[in-house]
Write a protein that holds these residues in place. Structure first.
Motif, short mmCIF file in Angstrom:
data_model
loop_
_atom_site.label_atom_id
_atom_site.label_comp_id
_atom_site.label_asym_id
_atom_site.label_seq_id
_atom_site.Cartn_x
_atom_site.Cartn_y
_atom_site.Cartn_z
N PRO A 151 0.81 -1.22 0.00
CA PRO A 151 0.00 0.00 0.00
C PRO A 151 0.84 1.27 0.00
CG PRO A 151 0.04 -0.97 2.18
CD PRO A 151 0.74 -1.94 1.27
N TRP A 152 2.16 1.16 0.14
CA TRP A 152 3.01 2.35 0.05
C TRP A 152 4.29 1.97 -0.69
CZ3 TRP A 152 7.69 2.42 2.91
CH2 TRP A 152 7.81 1.41 3.87
N PRO A 153 4.93 2.94 -1.35
CA PRO A 153 6.06 2.62 -2.23
C PRO A 153 7.36 2.38 -1.47
CG PRO A 153 5.64 4.97 -2.25
CD PRO A 153 4.55 4.35 -1.40
N ALA A 154 8.23 1.53 -2.05
CA ALA A 154 9.55 1.33 -1.47
C ALA A 154 10.41 2.56 -1.65
CB ALA A 154 10.23 0.12 -2.14
N THR A 155 10.26 3.23 -2.77
CA THR A 155 11.05 4.43 -3.06
C THR A 155 10.25 5.31 -4.01
OG1 THR A 155 13.21 5.23 -3.84
CG2 THR A 155 12.28 3.34 -5.00
N ILE A 156 10.47 6.61 -3.94
CA ILE A 156 9.83 7.59 -4.81
C ILE A 156 10.91 8.34 -5.57
CG2 ILE A 156 8.41 9.68 -4.93
CD1 ILE A 156 6.97 8.75 -2.41
N ALA A 157 10.79 8.37 -6.89
CA ALA A 157 11.69 9.16 -7.73
C ALA A 157 10.93 10.39 -8.21
CB ALA A 157 12.16 8.33 -8.91
N VAL A 158 11.41 11.57 -7.83
CA VAL A 158 10.80 12.83 -8.27
C VAL A 158 11.65 13.35 -9.43
CG1 VAL A 158 10.06 15.14 -7.61
CG2 VAL A 158 10.07 13.30 -5.91
N VAL A 159 11.05 13.45 -10.61
CA VAL A 159 11.82 13.75 -11.81
C VAL A 159 11.52 15.15 -12.33
CG1 VAL A 159 11.96 11.31 -12.40
CG2 VAL A 159 10.11 12.68 -13.35
N GLY A 160 12.39 15.63 -13.22
CA GLY A 160 12.25 16.98 -13.77
C GLY A 160 11.77 17.01 -15.20
N THR A 161 11.13 15.92 -15.65
CA THR A 161 10.58 15.84 -16.99
C THR A 161 9.13 15.37 -16.90
OG1 THR A 161 11.16 13.50 -17.29
CG2 THR A 161 12.85 15.12 -17.86
N GLY A 162 8.47 15.32 -18.06
CA GLY A 162 7.18 14.66 -18.10
C GLY A 162 7.35 13.16 -17.88
N LEU A 163 6.32 12.48 -17.39
CA LEU A 163 6.45 11.06 -17.08
C LEU A 163 6.42 10.16 -18.30
CD1 LEU A 163 4.54 10.44 -13.73
CD2 LEU A 163 6.94 11.01 -14.16
N ASP A 164 6.29 10.74 -19.49
CA ASP A 164 6.42 9.95 -20.71
C ASP A 164 7.87 9.92 -21.19
OD1 ASP A 164 6.34 12.67 -21.23
OD2 ASP A 164 5.22 12.47 -23.10
N ARG A 165 8.78 10.45 -20.37
CA ARG A 165 10.21 10.45 -20.68
C ARG A 165 10.98 9.95 -19.48
NH1 ARG A 165 11.72 15.37 -24.63
NH2 ARG A 165 9.71 15.58 -25.70
N VAL A 166 12.17 9.39 -19.74
CA VAL A 166 13.07 8.99 -18.66
C VAL A 166 14.40 9.70 -18.88
CG1 VAL A 166 14.37 7.11 -17.60
CG2 VAL A 166 12.01 6.74 -18.30
N TYR A 167 14.84 10.41 -17.86
CA TYR A 167 16.13 11.12 -17.93
C TYR A 167 16.86 10.94 -16.60
CZ TYR A 167 19.63 14.74 -18.40
OH TYR A 167 20.84 15.41 -18.47
N PRO A 168 18.15 10.55 -16.67
CA PRO A 168 18.94 10.20 -17.85
C PRO A 168 18.57 8.83 -18.38
CG PRO A 168 20.22 9.84 -15.86
CD PRO A 168 18.94 10.45 -15.41
#
Length: 412
Positions: free
Chosen positions: A192-209
């Protein structure tokens, strides 16, 4: 979220010249975004500038396409790995009951949060309310720094914390990996809760780097990837310092593992301090540039930490003694504490034991050292020394660094 409601929130978030502060001012004055766009120019001009009022009365360029793509994304799921459920999508507005309370307490909360992760996480406690710790650091860490990040993240996740970071290379990636390793070793599926959260600086249709594409897929399977930026947003430089306020704002505190004196990690630490959150720093070698930012934070009042339990005690959280004290020197003793019911077994998180303190490891010390200096310290011939170094490197006790240097890797 109904389509009309989505369109109004999205339009408010992308209207040129209307930033987050102005948008919140409009929401405070008129209510939900639909009500904002129902106002006359005269009514809007009593709250914002004439130019902003005109912008609010003009449909942003490309908005209809963006709205259609966002609606389609929201009701679709990504293709997951074989025999694994596909990650689901969600969009949470500032008015949503699921919006993270910790972010609401900050000065600059995002209007919208796009989220990607397992359906059971998105339907449960997607932002791990009250159980988040940020871990940040250098994109070019030392081998010891990366190992520290992994080991601390494993122990802290085992103690019941969700690890928040930014999906960057280096310390961020190591912290995400450590939390995911802990979850995998515990044998738990997405909960019910995530192991880790990644906060990114792009739209979620992209992965960077792009080098972190596989890591992003692992996070989407057991954790959460989130952004405040609309779909299609490229990796623009100003977005990354901006997203740091979300990393700090979601979390009870921020742990800086390694950082140069002028780095994004110190921005995150400063934002955490300004938000009244705890700041922690791991000290390092006086010879390593990556340690200077941490040392500066400690001089400014950040808590020096040598073990995961140092963090847990400062946050007044219970933890499994074996997992949390794995980073502490053997001479230090800690009182036993009670593990929360969701913490995995000690065997799952204890990590590999450090190698016996052989004469060569003693000669290595903990700072990077060259081959000539090691030859002088040990008295070994070059062939024997190279053979022993290779054996220790294969065992994960020594790292080979650029410039012909070697460094002992301590188990955190």
């Amino acid at each position: 979220m109904e389509r009309e409601e989505l369109a109004a929130w999205l339009r408010l978030s992308v209207t040129p010249g209307v930033g987050r502060a102005t948008a919140r001012k409009l929401l405070a004055a008129f209510g939900l975004p639909q009500a904002v766009f129902a106002q006359s120019l005269q009514a809007l001009e009593r709250c914002v500038s004439p130019a902003q009022a005109r912008a609010l009365h003009t449909l942003p360029e490309g908005f209809e396409d963006l709205c259609a793509r966002t609606w389609a994304w929201l009701h679709a799921a990504d293709a997951g790995p074989a025999q694994a459920p596909a990650p689901a999508h969600a969009l949470v507005s500032l008015a949503d009951a699921a919006y993270p309370r910790a972010l609401l307490d900050t000065e600059d909360p995002p209007l919208l949060l796009y989220a990607l992760g397992p359906a059971e996480v998105l339907q449960g406690d997607p932002f791990a309310q009250g159980r988040c710790l940020a871990m940040v650091g250098s994109r070019n860490p030392t081998a010891q720094g990366a190992e520290n990040a992994r080991q601390f993240a494993r122990a802290l996740h085992a103690a019941g914390l969700c690890i928040v970071s930014g999906l960057a290379l280096g310390i961020d990636a190591a912290a995400h990996e450590g939390a995911l390793d802990s979850a995998a070793q515990a044998g738990t599926q997405a909960g019910p809760w995530p192991a880790t959260i990644a906060v990114v600086g792009t739209g979620l249709d992209r992965v960077y780097p792009r080098r972190n594409l596989e890591l992003a897929r692992r996070i989407a399977a057991r954790g959460l990837i989130m952004s405040e930026y609309p779909l299609g947003t490229p990796p623009l430089a100003p977005n990354f310092p901006q997203r740091n306020r979300i990393i700090a704002g979601l979390s009870l505190g921020t742990l800086v593992v390694e950082a140069a004196p002028a780095s994004g990690s110190l921005i995150t630490a400063r934002l955490a301090a300004e938000q009244g959150r705890e700041v922690f720093a791991i000290p390092g070698s006086i010879h390593a540039p990556q340690s200077r930012g941490c040392h500066a934070l400690i001089r400014q009042g950040a808590k020096l930490v040598e073990s995961a339990q140092d963090v847990l005690e400062e946050l007044r959280l219970p933890a499994r003694a074996t997992a949390a004290t794995a980073a502490a020197p053997a001479a230090r003793t800690r009182p036993a504490v009670t593990a929360p019911p969701h913490a995995p077994s000690a065997a799952a998180t204890a990590g590999a034991a450090e190698a016996p303190d052989t004469p060569l490891l003693q000669a290595l010390g903990y700072d990077p050292i060259g081959l000539d200096a090691l030859l002088a310290r040990t008295g070994l011939d070059a062939a024997t020394l190279q053979a022993q170094l290779l054996e220790l490197e294969l065992a994960g006790c020594v790292a080979r660094l650029p410039g012909g240097l070697f460094q002992r890797i301590a188990q955190a």
